[in-house]
Scaffold this active site. Structure first.
Site, PDB file in Angstrom:
ATOM      1  N   GLY A   1       3.893  18.930  62.975  1.00 24.28           N
ATOM      2  CA  GLY A   1       2.931  17.940  62.483  1.00 24.28           C
ATOM      3  C   GLY A   1       3.398  16.514  62.715  1.00 24.28           C
ATOM      4  N   PHE A   2       2.555  15.598  62.308  1.00 23.75           N
ATOM      5  CA  PHE A   2       2.856  14.172  62.493  1.00 23.75           C
ATOM      6  C   PHE A   2       4.166  13.800  61.773  1.00 23.75           C
ATOM      7  CE2 PHE A   2       1.799  10.099  60.091  1.00 23.75           C
ATOM      8  CZ  PHE A   2       2.473   9.281  60.984  1.00 23.75           C
TER       9      PHE A   2
ATOM     10  N   ASN B   1       2.114  26.965  63.087  1.00 19.08           N
ATOM     11  CA  ASN B   1       1.127  27.764  63.830  1.00 19.08           C
ATOM     12  C   ASN B   1       0.171  26.857  64.604  1.00 19.08           C
ATOM     13  OD1 ASN B   1      -0.359  26.746  61.762  1.00 19.08           O
ATOM     14  ND2 ASN B   1      -1.161  28.691  61.024  1.00 19.08           N
TER      15      ASN B   1
ATOM     16  N   THR C   1      -3.014  22.481  62.876  1.00 22.35           N
ATOM     17  CA  THR C   1      -3.231  21.025  62.832  1.00 22.35           C
ATOM     18  C   THR C   1      -2.071  20.277  63.493  1.00 22.35           C
ATOM     19  OG1 THR C   1      -2.228  20.687  60.659  1.00 22.35           O
ATOM     20  CG2 THR C   1      -4.582  21.212  60.697  1.00 22.35           C
TER      21      THR C   1
ATOM     22  N   TYR D   1      -7.232  20.435  48.336  1.00 20.15           N
ATOM     23  CA  TYR D   1      -5.961  19.817  48.705  1.00 20.15           C
ATOM     24  C   TYR D   1      -5.213  19.358  47.453  1.00 20.15           C
ATOM     25  CZ  TYR D   1      -2.739  16.802  51.350  1.00 20.15           C
ATOM     26  OH  TYR D   1      -1.621  16.224  51.894  1.00 20.15           O
TER      27      TYR D   1
ATOM     28  N   LYS E   1      -1.699  21.081  46.073  1.00 19.48           N
ATOM     29  CA  LYS E   1      -0.424  20.343  46.002  1.00 19.48           C
ATOM     30  C   LYS E   1       0.072  20.253  44.567  1.00 19.48           C
ATOM     31  CE  LYS E   1       0.447  19.144  50.349  1.00 19.48           C
ATOM     32  NZ  LYS E   1       1.676  19.540  51.061  1.00 19.48           N
TER      33      LYS E   1
ATOM     34  N   THR F   1       0.554   7.433  55.374  1.00 21.52           N
ATOM     35  CA  THR F   1       1.603   7.161  56.362  1.00 21.52           C
ATOM     36  C   THR F   1       0.948   7.084  57.735  1.00 21.52           C
ATOM     37  OG1 THR F   1       3.160   8.377  54.978  1.00 21.52           O
ATOM     38  CG2 THR F   1       3.803   8.058  57.266  1.00 21.52           C
TER      39      THR F   1
ATOM     40  N   ARG G   1      -8.759  10.367  60.267  1.00 22.85           N
ATOM     41  CA  ARG G   1      -8.181   9.393  59.336  1.00 22.85           C
ATOM     42  C   ARG G   1      -8.522   7.980  59.775  1.00 22.85           C
ATOM     43  NH1 ARG G   1      -4.047  10.881  56.071  1.00 22.85           N
ATOM     44  NH2 ARG G   1      -3.562  13.087  56.177  1.00 22.85           N
TER      45      ARG G   1
HETATM   46  N1  UDP Z   1     -12.234   5.519  56.208  1.00 23.93           N
HETATM   47  C1  UDP Z   1     -13.135   4.631  56.798  1.00 23.93           C
HETATM   48  N2  UDP Z   1     -13.519   4.866  58.091  1.00 23.93           N
HETATM   49  C2  UDP Z   1     -13.035   5.892  58.832  1.00 23.93           C
HETATM   50  C3  UDP Z   1     -12.099   6.796  58.243  1.00 23.93           C
HETATM   51  C4  UDP Z   1     -11.740   6.573  56.918  1.00 23.93           C
HETATM   52  O1  UDP Z   1     -13.588   3.673  56.166  1.00 23.93           O
HETATM   53  O2  UDP Z   1     -13.424   6.007  60.005  1.00 23.93           O
HETATM   54  C5  UDP Z   1     -11.803   5.262  54.819  1.00 23.93           C
HETATM   55  C6  UDP Z   1     -11.893   6.466  53.897  1.00 23.93           C
HETATM   56  O3  UDP Z   1     -13.204   6.592  53.363  1.00 23.93           O
HETATM   57  C7  UDP Z   1     -10.846   6.115  52.852  1.00 23.93           C
HETATM   58  C8  UDP Z   1      -9.791   5.344  53.650  1.00 23.93           C
HETATM   59  O4  UDP Z   1     -10.439   4.899  54.833  1.00 23.93           O
HETATM   60  O5  UDP Z   1     -11.398   5.252  51.875  1.00 23.93           O
HETATM   61  C9  UDP Z   1      -8.572   6.183  54.016  1.00 23.93           C
HETATM   62  O6  UDP Z   1      -9.036   7.382  54.584  1.00 23.93           O
HETATM   63  P1  UDP Z   1      -8.093   8.460  55.257  1.00 23.93           P
HETATM   64  O7  UDP Z   1      -8.967   9.587  55.662  1.00 23.93           O
HETATM   65  O8  UDP Z   1      -7.256   7.853  56.310  1.00 23.93           O
HETATM   66  O9  UDP Z   1      -7.060   8.944  54.112  1.00 23.93           O
HETATM   67  P2  UDP Z   1      -7.135   9.186  52.515  1.00 23.93           P
HETATM   68  O10 UDP Z   1      -6.321   8.082  51.932  1.00 23.93           O
HETATM   69  O11 UDP Z   1      -8.558   9.122  52.054  1.00 23.93           O
HETATM   70  O12 UDP Z   1      -6.483  10.510  52.304  1.00 23.93           O
END
Ligand code: UDP
Length: 325
Positions: free
Chosen positions: A11-12, A33, A36, A151, A155, A181, A192
């Protein structure tokens, strides 16, 4: 030579940790596996004699002949995105099993070997926090049934299981609560915020802000995080420790920083917020500072520039971007 097994080693974060452990002289066994994780994250280690890869699900029995000193459990889908092919909202049961079955499986493995166990936990155990910044003794504001519960609760179970093995069997355990991160080796398609914003900016596509853009996150550069994880592993501290960068930023501001650093003139577009999207997230890292002498060192600007370069070459390799002339 210490022998360390790490699930989610492809993973990352896992793959950066593999590199750091090898650099510290460990023999490293990665278990993945690749549902992801990415093979490319480990391909540079093909000829490394101190590295082994076991390709399997961390829920299945893990057979190793070597005597293990450390077991690190990092295997789990971790991206929240419902639209990405690898988001945990798309694989809720796999995610629950990674936090439950695979945690018990790896705890048992550590017990058999008398090894030290480190759990990769998450800021998500705080849910949508009502306290900012979040200290480790904040119990969180979590729904047991909302979409993200697969999730969050997995956790939370994983942390409870880790503490139970410590209390019942005296296992040496460590719990890292990892906040957002970023850095090279993130998946371009994991949905993300940073992979999305950076790739959108580089390709001249609209930057998709979910919700108002006033929600916050705090982004830690992966090298800093790995340094914190190694310090925690070596410490004798068994309570959970937050690892993240306290430098909080709104998502809209983040979009503007990405535009500036990529030199892009993509427009910002606002899309509906995902259900249960936490409004604020910022670690209180007093414990990590005091117990581990740790704090992040990489300025966001520097970390973002390195991450932008990584995604630029990924996009060129994928034929989605012309090489810079
Ligand atoms: N987000 C966004 N545009 C995107 C992807 C994510 O505005 O294209 C927002 C998302 O709704 C959240 C924040 O960015 O408020 C961080 O999202 P991410 O999925 O990276 O991680 P999270 O902290 O939610 O686990």
């Amino acid at each position: 030579m210490p022998v360390t097994l790490i699930t989610g080693g492809g993973g990352f974060i896992g793959s950066h940790l593999v590199d750091a452990l090898l650099a510290e002289g460990h023999h490293v066994i990665a278990v993945d596996n690749f549902i992801t994780g990415r093979r490319e994250n480990l391909s540079h280690l093909e000829r490394e004699p101190r590295f082994e890869l076991i390709e399997q699900d961390a829920c299945e029995p893990i057979v190793v002949t070597a005597q293990l000193d450390n077991v690190l459990h990092f295997a789990s889908p971790a991206s929240p995105s419902a639209v990405s092919p690898v988001g945990y909202l798309r694989m809720p049961i796999t995610t629950l099993k990674a936090g439950s079955h695979a945690t018990i499986n790896t705890l048992e493995l550590a017990r058999e070997h008398g090894a030290r166990f480190l759990l990769a936990s998450t800021s998500e155990i705080y849910g949508d926090p009502l306290v900012t910044p979040q200290p480790e003794d904040y119990p969180g504001n979590v729904s047991p049934t909302a979409p993200r519960s697969c999730y969050d609760e997995a956790k939370r179970f994983a942390e409870a299981a880790t503490m139970a093995y410590r209390r019942q069997y005296g296992l040496e355990t460590r719990i890292a609560r990892i906040f957002n991160t970023y850095g090279p080796r993130m998946r371009r398609d994991d949905g993300r915020v940073l992979p999305n914003f950076i790739c959108q900016a580089l390709c001249g596509k609209p930057i998709t802000i979910y919700g108002t853009g006033r929600q916050t996150r705090s982004f830690c550069y992966v090298d800093d995080l790995v340094d914190g994880l190694l310090r925690l592993l070596k410490s004798d501290y068994a309570e959970p420790v937050n690892l993240g960068d306290p430098d909080e930023i709104t998502i809209e501001q983040l979009a503007r920083e990405v535009l500036e650093l990529t030199g892009s003139n993509s427009e910002l577009v606002y899309e509906p917020a995902p259900e249960g999207d936490p409004q604020r997230r910022q670690p209180d890292i007093t414990r990590a500072r005091t117990v581990l002498g740790w704090q992040p060192r990489t300025a966001r600007r520097d970390g973002l520039l390195r991450t932008i370069e990584f995604f630029r070459s990924e996009l060129v390799l994928a034929g989605q971007l012309c090489p810079p002339s």
